[in-house]
Design a protein around this motif. Structure first.
Motif, PDB file in Angstrom:
ATOM      1  N   LYS A 148       1.342   1.171  -9.961  1.00 43.09           N
ATOM      2  CA  LYS A 148       0.266   0.355 -10.533  1.00 43.09           C
ATOM      3  C   LYS A 148      -0.422   1.084 -11.685  1.00 43.09           C
ATOM      4  O   LYS A 148      -0.777   0.462 -12.699  1.00 43.09           O
ATOM      5  N   TYR A 149      -0.613   2.390 -11.534  1.00 43.32           N
ATOM      6  CA  TYR A 149      -1.263   3.158 -12.602  1.00 43.32           C
ATOM      7  C   TYR A 149      -0.399   3.134 -13.858  1.00 43.32           C
ATOM      8  O   TYR A 149      -0.895   2.906 -14.966  1.00 43.32           O
ATOM      9  N   ALA A 180      -5.429   8.957  -5.402  1.00 41.61           N
ATOM     10  CA  ALA A 180      -4.436   8.059  -4.807  1.00 41.61           C
ATOM     11  C   ALA A 180      -3.757   8.708  -3.611  1.00 41.61           C
ATOM     12  O   ALA A 180      -3.532   8.067  -2.580  1.00 41.61           O
ATOM     13  N   THR A 203      -3.999   7.539   0.551  1.00 45.62           N
ATOM     14  CA  THR A 203      -2.776   6.974   1.127  1.00 45.62           C
ATOM     15  C   THR A 203      -2.140   7.956   2.110  1.00 45.62           C
ATOM     16  O   THR A 203      -2.410   7.905   3.303  1.00 45.62           O
ATOM     17  N   SER A 229       0.830  -1.200   0.000  1.00 45.91           N
ATOM     18  CA  SER A 229       0.000   0.000   0.000  1.00 45.91           C
ATOM     19  C   SER A 229       0.863   1.247   0.000  1.00 45.91           C
ATOM     20  O   SER A 229       2.037   1.213   0.366  1.00 45.91           O
ATOM     21  N   GLU A 266       0.538   3.077  -5.687  1.00 43.04           N
ATOM     22  CA  GLU A 266      -0.565   3.416  -6.583  1.00 43.04           C
ATOM     23  C   GLU A 266      -0.050   4.038  -7.883  1.00 43.04           C
ATOM     24  O   GLU A 266      -0.597   3.772  -8.959  1.00 43.04           O
TER      25      GLU A 266
END
Length: 278
Positions: A72-73, A257, A261, A64, A69
């Motif tokens: 991953k994007y 995102a 987070t 996490s 993020e």
């Protein structure tokens, strides 16, 4: 018999040479670059495992954080789904080596862009702009900013930009370096040193994780442009990653995102940066 033996040896040597040449021509799987891997639906991405809100390996084995993020994007824009991603720990001092050796396809790990690092790797971005700050115990009143560090024991991570900055610009400070910030935090909590220094966004995550134990003091005293590190000379990948970062900012995914987070600690999202296309 001697002739036949020599012939057998010669034929065997030729066969071995042909096998080696064939393996080299096929690449043995080692010649693939990041975009080749992406076409196969798989990417290995370097992140931090010990930075709450940014790059954290959770107890259940999931990952996490904002860097996660972003990683991953970008992978999604390269055609790779989340289940095709393998996350690999990228300690600060090992990031260039991981990229150069092909152990990762790219790195999103609070990786400050610098001229020295650009001698070995390329960067896309920046995707975030941070600033170096200081974390102290909650009851500390001696340290209010970098001007009050003289004679103090300060911990940072080996190979990091903040450690180099302290060593260069604050020579009266006793610098201690460790492999991870987790070790720095343990020492800070136990009184081995007076402060931990790295980027403000990282320290905010640690302070939120240990509410009441630590506090961030002073204003940021550097500017750190976080980029995605990748293989030097891979312009096609760099352009695609830059496109992905710009798309993430434009479609609102960047802000979403961040809020989910780092924002969970109360840290407010700043204005997204402009991608400079280094």
């Amino acid at each position: 018999m001697r002739i036949n033996r020599a012939v057998r040896i010669g034929v065997g040597a030729i066969a071995l040479a042909l096998t080696a040449a064939t393996a080299a021509a096929c690449g043995g799987g080692d010649s693939k670059n990041a975009l080749d891997n992406a076409k196969d639906g798989k990417l290995t991405i370097g992140i931090k495992f010990d930075q709450p809100g940014l790059g954290l390996r959770n107890k259940d084995g999931t990952y996490s954080g904002f860097d996660v993020e972003v990683a991953k994007y970008v992978a999604g824009k390269l055609g790779v789904k989340p289940d095709g991603i393998t996350f690999k720990e990228a300690p600060s001092a090992q990031r260039e080596t991981l990229i150069e050796n092909g152990q990762v396809d790219y790195i999103a790990a609070t990786y400050s862009i610098s001229d020295k690092r650009k001698e070995k790797v390329d960067f896309a971005g920046p995707y975030y702009v941070a600033g170096q700050s200081l974390l102290v115990r909650a009851d500390n009143t001696d340290i209010t900013g970098p001007d009050s560090l003289k004679g103090k024991k300060v911990c940072s991570v080996k190979g990091s930009t903040p450690a180099g900055n302290i060593e260069k610009n604050f020579p009266d400070t006793q610098l201690q370096t460790n492999d991870t910030y987790s070790l720095c935090l343990e020492g800070l909590k136990g009184g081995s040193w007076d402060a931990v220094t790295t980027d403000d966004i990282i320290l905010a995550g640690y302070a939120a994780q240990s509410a009441g134990s630590f506090k961030v003091v002073g204003k940021p005293f550097t500017t750190e442009n976080y980029g995605i590190g990748l293989k030097k000379g891979d312009k096609e990948l760099r352009d695609k990653v830059n496109d992905a970062i710009e798309a993430m900012i434009a479609d609102g995914s960047w802000k979403k995102a961040f809020d989910e987070t780092v924002g969970a600690s109360g840290y407010q999202a700043p204005t997204p940066p402009t991608v400079n296309r280094y």
